[in-house]
Design an enzyme around this catalytic site. Sequence first.
Site, PDB file in Angstrom:
ATOM      1  N   ALA A 156       0.854  -1.194   0.000  1.00 11.00           N
ATOM      2  CA  ALA A 156       0.000   0.000   0.000  1.00 11.00           C
ATOM      3  C   ALA A 156       0.881   1.232   0.000  1.00 11.00           C
ATOM      4  O   ALA A 156       1.983   1.223   0.559  1.00 11.00           O
ATOM      5  CB  ALA A 156      -0.923   0.008   1.223  1.00 11.00           C
ATOM      6  N   SER A 159      -0.462   8.944   1.416  1.00 10.39           N
ATOM      7  CA  SER A 159       0.021  10.305   1.174  1.00 10.39           C
ATOM      8  C   SER A 159       1.383  10.572   1.792  1.00 10.39           C
ATOM      9  O   SER A 159       2.176  11.346   1.248  1.00 10.39           O
ATOM     10  CB  SER A 159      -0.995  11.319   1.715  1.00 10.39           C
ATOM     11  OG  SER A 159      -1.246  11.085   3.087  1.00 10.39           O
ATOM     12  N   GLY A 161       3.528   7.933   3.278  1.00 13.77           N
ATOM     13  CA  GLY A 161       4.462   6.816   3.293  1.00 13.77           C
ATOM     14  C   GLY A 161       3.896   5.622   2.554  1.00 13.77           C
ATOM     15  O   GLY A 161       2.781   5.671   2.025  1.00 13.77           O
ATOM     16  N   ASP A 312      -8.524  10.525  12.330  1.00 14.20           N
ATOM     17  CA  ASP A 312      -8.567  10.202  10.904  1.00 14.20           C
ATOM     18  C   ASP A 312      -9.141   8.802  10.682  1.00 14.20           C
ATOM     19  O   ASP A 312      -8.494   7.935  10.077  1.00 14.20           O
ATOM     20  CB  ASP A 312      -7.151  10.284  10.326  1.00 14.20           C
ATOM     21  CG  ASP A 312      -7.139  10.392   8.808  1.00 14.20           C
ATOM     22  OD1 ASP A 312      -8.173  10.785   8.236  1.00 14.20           O
ATOM     23  OD2 ASP A 312      -6.100  10.093   8.201  1.00 14.20           O
TER      24      ASP A 312
END
Length: 573
Positions: A156, A159, A161, A312
């Site tokens: 994956a 934004s 890392g 988040d």
Amino acid sequence: MAGQIAFLESFDHLAAAPVTIAEAASSPRYDPGRDLRWLLLRPWVLVSRLLVVLWQLGSLALVLVVQGNSSDSAVQQQLGRRILTTLTALGPCFIKVGQALSTRPDLVRRDWLEQLTQLQDNLPPFPHAIALATIERELGAPADQLFEQFPDYPVAAASLGQVYKTQLADGHWVAVKVQRPNLPTILRRDLVIIRLLGVLTAPFLPLNLGFGLGDIIDEFGSTLFEEIDYRLEANNAERFASLFAAQPEVTVPRVERLLSSEHVLTTQWINGTKLQERQALEARNLDPAALIRTGVIAGLQQLLEFGYFHADPHPGNLFALSGKTGAMGHVAYVDFGMMDSITDSDRLTLTGAVVHLINRDFRSLAGDFISLGFLNPKTDLEPIVPALEEVLGGALGENVGSFNFKAITDRFSELMYAYPFRVPARFALIIRAVVSQEGLALRLDPSFKIINVAYPYVARRLLAGDTSEMREKLLEVLFDREGRLRIERLENLLAVVENDSTSPNLLPVAGAGLKLLLGPGGTSLRQRLLLTLVQGDRLHTDDLRALLSLMGRTFSPRKLVGGMLSRLSPLAA
């Protein structure tokens, strides 16, 4: 002219002192004044980047205006891809905005939403050689010496890392997150430009934030710079894990401290399913409703109990796990870079605000808005109380289930213009967390109403009175200023618990209430009950009879036995 003066004044104090290149490059923290001075000394960087941002966003806006109302699904899918590529090209700060939008199916078209979800962890990775060099520099040895068969490609990329899945020597699978290169410089540059554009355009936007758009951007910038220090993230993960240690429905990956640093973070690998698509969950025999309930209650605990929250909670940061604990599904949180705290004062006031909303006590709710900073203490509440009743009472309607955060914010925006409401900067991340949580739930269940979970949670906590602060709130709810018992308030709380379709069992409530009334924590409650019965040198039996009648109706043997059977076997009830 006045707008131009205000704009210049908002930056005068930021550009007053000189800044060195070393100062700007060495300190990984957000400082709007220093960063502005640093960028002003490099006008070629400022102008070139500003032109790129304006061209990209302007071109996107033009296309959306021209084609946004098209009924052709192919056109809308193409627009979604255009939004995705624009935000991706503009970099981390703009990707973060897209991530926030990706959790709002009530604000963003589904055609676009499917594209925006790729911003969570499906971005283009940076070169693998740079990741290997970062690991060796940060951890003191090559990756193939620290891990078993380190992979050649990340699983994956987000934004800030990208993540690799690999094994330790003892066989445990871990996630190794490596930070993108040059992030501090990129973030400083873009945050300065976003702040410039925000302050410049704020007077022309349909906003009434009170504290100014610059303060909101500063809050975002400070959090973003904390997010790029993985040592802080490791601390956050361990603190978060300790808060949920006794709750099997919430999992937090273990941090491998010896394999973590400022720019590399190694944690336990989570085998789960993203909380993103209902069909994917159901295909794995996972219950979306149970998972939503766990996510929302965990979010409420963070805000109203712990005072420390994940800011988040988008679908890329929450995974569904197998298993259930009662009506609760099992979820795992990851990515603890964006965390925040809420003061005890604000936390208690928010709890009280939910209680006042339950009881439709809009005057007390107006007082809560003052305490939280949404209203000036000198504000005349007389015209505001009926306005709150119209907006919030109307949204509640006859059924608590008709309430959702989006409906309230839509109506509340009207009050922001008519009355002196403002949004304190410290609430930016709290609002983001609540909105993201509700948006995630709406992705899984479009009919979801957050208040259906929030009301029973708060009501159960109040009736249990398991902390001194909850006992104080319970007394505030049950007794008026003259010390009289307000039976209807107690009846409201009990009705909320009884009507909770996911857990209507009243036996735990009865047990907790009895424990409170007879235990050492119930001293104040017993005293207030006694005083309300003997006011004015005579015995008031009306309240006592009403209380006994309510208890008899609510905790009848039939209801309690039914609740016990439902806990033992849903089919038996």
